[in-house]
Design a protein around this motif. Structure first.
Motif, PDB file in Angstrom:
ATOM      1  N   ALA A  22       0.802  -1.228   0.000  1.00 13.79           N
ATOM      2  CA  ALA A  22       0.000   0.000   0.000  1.00 13.79           C
ATOM      3  C   ALA A  22       0.830   1.271   0.000  1.00 13.79           C
ATOM      4  CB  ALA A  22      -0.978  -0.008   1.175  1.00 13.79           C
ATOM      5  N   PRO A  23       1.873   1.394   0.837  1.00 10.16           N
ATOM      6  CA  PRO A  23       2.650   2.639   0.789  1.00 10.16           C
ATOM      7  C   PRO A  23       3.298   2.881  -0.576  1.00 10.16           C
ATOM      8  CG  PRO A  23       3.141   1.442   2.802  1.00 10.16           C
ATOM      9  CD  PRO A  23       2.297   0.538   1.934  1.00 10.16           C
ATOM     10  N   ALA A  26       0.741   3.975  -3.134  1.00 12.58           N
ATOM     11  CA  ALA A  26       0.136   5.284  -2.914  1.00 12.58           C
ATOM     12  C   ALA A  26       0.712   6.317  -3.867  1.00 12.58           C
ATOM     13  CB  ALA A  26       0.336   5.719  -1.469  1.00 12.58           C
ATOM     14  N   LYS A  70       0.130  -0.362   8.292  1.00 15.03           N
ATOM     15  CA  LYS A  70       1.268  -0.704   7.421  1.00 15.03           C
ATOM     16  C   LYS A  70       1.747   0.542   6.668  1.00 15.03           C
ATOM     17  CE  LYS A  70       3.891  -3.855   5.509  1.00 15.03           C
ATOM     18  NZ  LYS A  70       4.866  -4.615   6.254  1.00 15.03           N
ATOM     19  N   THR A  71       0.810   1.349   6.201  1.00 16.05           N
ATOM     20  CA  THR A  71       1.171   2.578   5.494  1.00 16.05           C
ATOM     21  C   THR A  71       1.880   3.546   6.432  1.00 16.05           C
ATOM     22  OG1 THR A  71      -0.719   2.304   4.016  1.00 16.05           O
ATOM     23  CG2 THR A  71       0.265   4.495   4.124  1.00 16.05           C
TER      24      THR A  71
END
Length: 177
Positions: A22-23, A26, A70-71
């Motif tokens: 996810a990061p 993004a 997590k992000t």
């Protein structure tokens, strides 16, 4: 309702790990969601009922908080000086996206509805309401967990046998390993 809890906790972990990008994502353009064949509202409703009976929400119930955490963790690695701010922003983002995992359940229902006919889904709902269907819902997770444990133990034992055979074959070649 402990149905699927043991089995699906592992599945939830796997799903969480799959979403761990996810990061990185993004900052990239998001890939399109897979196309799913359209089904009737009745088929989707029956699929949702089946998924509810199977308590599959356990699989993804922690997806939104997990991805947010997590992000945040990924951002903290890059911006350590912003820990306080990122902690505060995580709370705001969590509130914004609370309940977002409902999309997963809706998507799963659409996938089920695409794989089974409306009548098959209705028949499955009827079956799961029978005593045998109820037993399947209750006992299957235990049977699956037991099967997975058996496979792991078998693989460990078989690995020892295979390693022994490698050693024996190498010894025939005059090489001790």
């Amino acid at each position: 309702m402990k149905r699927f809890s043991g089995l699906l906790s592992a599945a939830a972990l796997a799903a969480g790990l799959a979403l761990a990008a996810a990061p990185a994502m993004a900052q990239q353009q998001l890939p399109p969601m897979p196309k799913v064949k359209q089904s009737t509202p009745a088929a989707i409703a029956a699929a949702k009922e089946i998924l509810t009976m199977k308590n599959v929400a356990v699989m993804y119930s922690g997806a939104v908080p997990g991805i947010i955490e997590k992000t945040k963790t990924g951002l903290l690695q890059q911006y350590l000086n912003y820990q306080k701010d990122l902690d505060e922003v995580a709370v705001i983002v969590a509130k914004q996206f609370a309940g977002g995992e409902k999309e997963i359940g809706d998507g799963m229902a659409q996938i089920y509805a695409a794989e089974f006919t409306e009548q098959e889904l209705k028949d499955l709902v009827t079956f799961y309401k029978t005593p045998l269907g109820q037993k399947l819902l209750t006992a299957e997770p235990t049977a699956i967990n037991g099967s997975l444990q058996y496979m792991q133990q078998w693989a460990q034992q078989f690995g020892v046998i295979v390693a022994g055979q490698f050693k024996a074959e190498m010894k025939k070649r005059g090489k001790d390993i």
